[in-house]
Design a protein around this motif. Sequence first.
Motif, short mmCIF file in Angstrom:
data_model
loop_
_atom_site.label_atom_id
_atom_site.label_comp_id
_atom_site.label_asym_id
_atom_site.label_seq_id
_atom_site.Cartn_x
_atom_site.Cartn_y
_atom_site.Cartn_z
N VAL A 1 0.95 -1.21 0.00
CA VAL A 1 0.34 0.01 -0.04
C VAL A 1 0.67 1.16 0.10
O VAL A 1 0.73 2.26 -0.62
CB VAL A 1 -1.10 -0.21 1.15
CG1 VAL A 1 -2.00 1.42 1.39
CG2 VAL A 1 -2.14 -0.96 0.93
N GLU A 2 2.01 1.35 0.61
CA GLU A 2 2.79 2.36 0.70
C GLU A 2 3.61 2.66 -0.57
O GLU A 2 3.62 3.74 -1.15
CB GLU A 2 3.96 2.07 1.75
CG GLU A 2 5.00 3.07 1.93
CD GLU A 2 4.62 4.35 3.01
OE1 GLU A 2 5.18 5.37 3.25
OE2 GLU A 2 3.79 4.22 3.61
N LEU A 3 3.65 1.34 -1.34
CA LEU A 3 4.54 1.72 -2.62
C LEU A 3 3.40 2.20 -3.48
O LEU A 3 3.84 3.23 -4.44
CB LEU A 3 4.76 0.21 -3.24
CG LEU A 3 5.29 0.21 -4.51
CD1 LEU A 3 6.61 1.02 -4.49
CD2 LEU A 3 5.52 -1.31 -4.85
N LEU A 4 2.17 1.60 -3.48
CA LEU A 4 1.05 2.30 -4.50
C LEU A 4 0.99 3.47 -4.28
O LEU A 4 0.25 4.32 -5.12
CB LEU A 4 0.07 1.04 -4.43
CG LEU A 4 0.30 -0.06 -4.96
CD1 LEU A 4 -0.91 -0.81 -4.95
CD2 LEU A 4 0.70 -0.15 -6.44
N SER A 5 0.58 4.15 -3.03
CA SER A 5 0.38 5.31 -2.39
C SER A 5 1.10 6.60 -2.86
O SER A 5 0.66 7.65 -3.14
CB SER A 5 0.19 5.29 -1.08
OG SER A 5 1.48 5.46 -0.43
N ARG A 6 2.16 6.15 -3.53
CA ARG A 6 3.24 7.11 -4.26
C ARG A 6 3.01 7.44 -5.37
O ARG A 6 3.56 8.12 -6.18
CB ARG A 6 4.74 6.66 -4.04
CG ARG A 6 5.08 6.43 -2.57
CD ARG A 6 6.30 5.52 -2.35
NE ARG A 6 6.70 5.39 -1.17
CZ ARG A 6 7.81 4.53 -0.59
NH1 ARG A 6 8.45 4.02 -1.66
NH2 ARG A 6 7.92 4.23 0.72
N GLN A 7 2.02 6.45 -6.12
CA GLN A 7 1.91 6.70 -7.53
C GLN A 7 0.46 6.87 -7.98
O GLN A 7 0.04 7.30 -9.10
CB GLN A 7 2.38 5.04 -8.32
CG GLN A 7 3.63 4.81 -7.62
CD GLN A 7 3.97 3.20 -8.40
OE1 GLN A 7 4.22 3.17 -9.47
NE2 GLN A 7 4.24 2.60 -7.34
N PHE B 1 3.36 13.07 -2.89
CA PHE B 1 4.67 13.74 -2.75
C PHE B 1 5.42 13.28 -1.51
O PHE B 1 6.64 13.39 -1.57
CB PHE B 1 3.98 15.16 -2.66
CG PHE B 1 5.37 16.12 -2.47
CD1 PHE B 1 5.97 16.68 -3.64
CD2 PHE B 1 5.42 16.97 -1.19
CE1 PHE B 1 6.93 17.64 -3.63
CE2 PHE B 1 6.70 17.69 -1.27
CZ PHE B 1 7.31 18.11 -2.28
N GLU B 2 5.02 13.19 -0.30
CA GLU B 2 5.71 12.94 1.00
C GLU B 2 6.27 11.72 0.67
O GLU B 2 7.65 11.58 1.16
CB GLU B 2 4.67 12.84 2.04
CG GLU B 2 4.25 14.42 2.45
CD GLU B 2 3.47 14.09 3.57
OE1 GLU B 2 3.00 13.25 4.02
OE2 GLU B 2 2.76 15.30 4.06
N TYR B 3 5.72 10.50 0.20
CA TYR B 3 6.51 9.27 0.02
C TYR B 3 7.49 9.39 -1.19
O TYR B 3 8.46 8.85 -1.17
CB TYR B 3 5.25 8.15 -0.14
CG TYR B 3 4.40 8.21 0.93
CD1 TYR B 3 4.95 8.31 2.19
CD2 TYR B 3 3.15 7.61 0.81
CE1 TYR B 3 4.16 8.25 3.30
CE2 TYR B 3 2.31 7.54 1.85
CZ TYR B 3 2.68 7.93 3.05
OH TYR B 3 1.89 7.81 4.05
N ASP B 4 7.32 10.39 -2.00
CA ASP B 4 8.27 10.59 -2.92
C ASP B 4 9.72 11.06 -2.54
O ASP B 4 10.60 10.71 -2.82
CB ASP B 4 7.90 11.57 -4.20
CG ASP B 4 8.73 11.27 -5.37
OD1 ASP B 4 9.00 10.40 -5.91
OD2 ASP B 4 9.24 12.55 -5.84
N ARG C 1 13.20 9.18 -2.72
CA ARG C 1 14.61 9.84 -3.51
C ARG C 1 15.51 9.92 -2.44
O ARG C 1 16.75 9.79 -2.73
CB ARG C 1 13.81 11.23 -3.94
CG ARG C 1 13.14 11.26 -5.08
CD ARG C 1 12.67 12.45 -5.77
NE ARG C 1 13.91 13.21 -6.10
CZ ARG C 1 14.17 14.64 -6.32
NH1 ARG C 1 12.90 15.07 -6.41
NH2 ARG C 1 15.20 15.00 -6.96
N ALA C 2 15.15 10.23 -1.16
CA ALA C 2 16.25 10.47 -0.11
C ALA C 2 17.05 9.21 0.17
O ALA C 2 18.15 9.12 0.09
CB ALA C 2 15.79 11.14 1.07
#
Length: 682
Positions: free
Chosen positions: A20-26, A361-364, A368-369
């Motif tokens: 869910v965390e992965l998909l929520s970024r997209q 945006f926040e999970y992206d 990236r970090a």
Amino acid sequence: MYVAGLGPAVGKGIVALGVVELLSRQVARIGVFRPLVGDQGPDPILTLLIDRYPTLAPYGDSFGMTAGEAAALLADGRREELISRIIERYREVERRCASVVVIGTDFTESHDGADEMPRELGLNARLATEFGSVVIPVVSGQGRVDLGAVVRSAYHSLVDLHATVVAVVANRAQPGAPTPAGLPVPVYVVPEVPAISSPTVAEVAAALDATVVSGNAAALDRDVLDYVVGAAHVPAVLEHLTDGGLLITPGDRSDLLVAASAAHAAGNVTLAGLVLTIGTPPDPRVVKVIERLNTGLAMLVVKTDSYDTIAAAGRIEARLGPATPRKVEAALGAFETNVDIAELNRLLDVTRSSRRTPLMFEYDLIDRARADRRHLVLPEGTDERILRATETLLRRGVADLTLLGDPAEITRRARELGVEIDGARLADPATSEWRDRFARRYAELRTHRGVSLDLAYDVVRDVSYFGTLMVDAGLADGMISGATHTTAATIRPAFEIIKTVPEVSVASSVFFMLLADRVLVYGDCAVNPDPDATQLADIAVSSAQTAAAFGIEPRVAMLSYSTGSSGAGADVEKVAAATDLVRSRRPDLPVEGPIQYDAAIDPAVAAAKLPDSAVAGKATVFVFPDLNTGNNTYKAVQRSANAVAVGPVMQGLRRPVNDLSRGATVKDIVNTVAITAIQAAT
């Protein structure tokens, strides 16, 4: 995506959370669904996901039916009706969402002891097929000698039932266990993480029906990694105390209570808490002594004896849920560290949404970090929020960190809070080997201001100056401060030491304004009270560069109370001159000004006022003419439109230094650290 656990207590909740965390970024609209939930209260993992991801549907719309309802249908031989009702409920979720993560049923044992696995495996495979879902089976690696056999069996069992398996996850494996080979799909091995699998003191208290004598929320949130029964004399018990251990002892053993508390306070061991058995409360005089030790430990009283208490405690299973945020971060850290996220993303073949929600945006930022990990310094090392953020950042692998302050005090404070900061570097400016070097550097930079070496030696003891000099010396890639310091105390050292990039006359700041479906950039809302035209142009160019660095296509609106030539006055002329400077310096950059806010953001207004503009109606970067306007506007939008304001983010400096609000939350700190890491890498 159907996450199916093959067996009880395999930890499929961790995998579901990670997916869910992965998909929520997209994707902007994601759903979760459980075919069956228990009858005894809300489902923990479903509750956690709905609490963590606000865009998910309410709990009542996110499951098929209760286990009791399903049992009644099966008892009447109405299996196909059960299937059809679950599918109908699933389709309601699917119609509203771009992507749905299904969390399979829980395996149990029937009353006669027969294993229900084949029956439930068939149900999960059938539902996955009916939903059109790909399946990620999760198996337990706990205590497995031949992990490969378990993984292959899971894969073939589901394929034989016509399920489409895209990957297999072996969870709770022994650390260092090799990844099984021989399957046509990827296999991911996630090791056992004590911080996830161990219950908290609060979970132990609930399971044992204990009375909490003392201990705040932080004390109850400690992880219980071990149990120690106190029945011997003090030296023997002290010898057996372990970090994360929960001491279980009769309530009349005052000697053990005081000794264990003293050992914890002295730093000899870091306990999880104290449990007093046989229903005997501690002597009030003993409680006073322990309180003076300021251990931060919870003290529980249970009615059972030590034997029954330890037996019951050993059966307690830890659960992920809204009440265990530290476990959630540890679970995400374990998943993201051991699963090839890029590969899994390709396998799931999810089309990225053109919208950018706050969560995306926040999970992206975190992604990236983590991809280009940097070393950052946090000067306020003893602040509770900084310590909790440090634990999260280290568990998620966002950055390497240095905390400034007295190491003994930082360690003591972390121990009181029950947070893990192992892996962070601790440095005390007063005693650091770098102090002489930094004093010479600062004196060199500020000689023109009459700063002597002796004065510099005193100045660099200040954590903000020390942290800034670490960045200047390349010992850290960036600094984040301001949780307990003023903005001036944070950015003044940066102006004196780091300084601005050569082509920029002034450092400035932006806020990322996270609206429901997009991210806007506001500048400058925190630093420059009344910039002139040249400074305003620098702010615009810097803001556009910041936007581009964070994946936002810059279209710059130079704001004024006038659009085009509709108004006149010194303020309008300043914005017009600044706009001309931006165009001359960056002819490639879409910029419009002077322009009013409504014309910059609303296509209908833009069509009437500036119909031929490439920026009007679709601006992404808003440059305010002065601090008064910018600060009030960002706060008005934040409060009135329920926008999330991330910042201020400093720009124009040679190396990144960012300021926190003194009201910053742990989440704010995590986001700012990630932003600083990205700035350092670009």
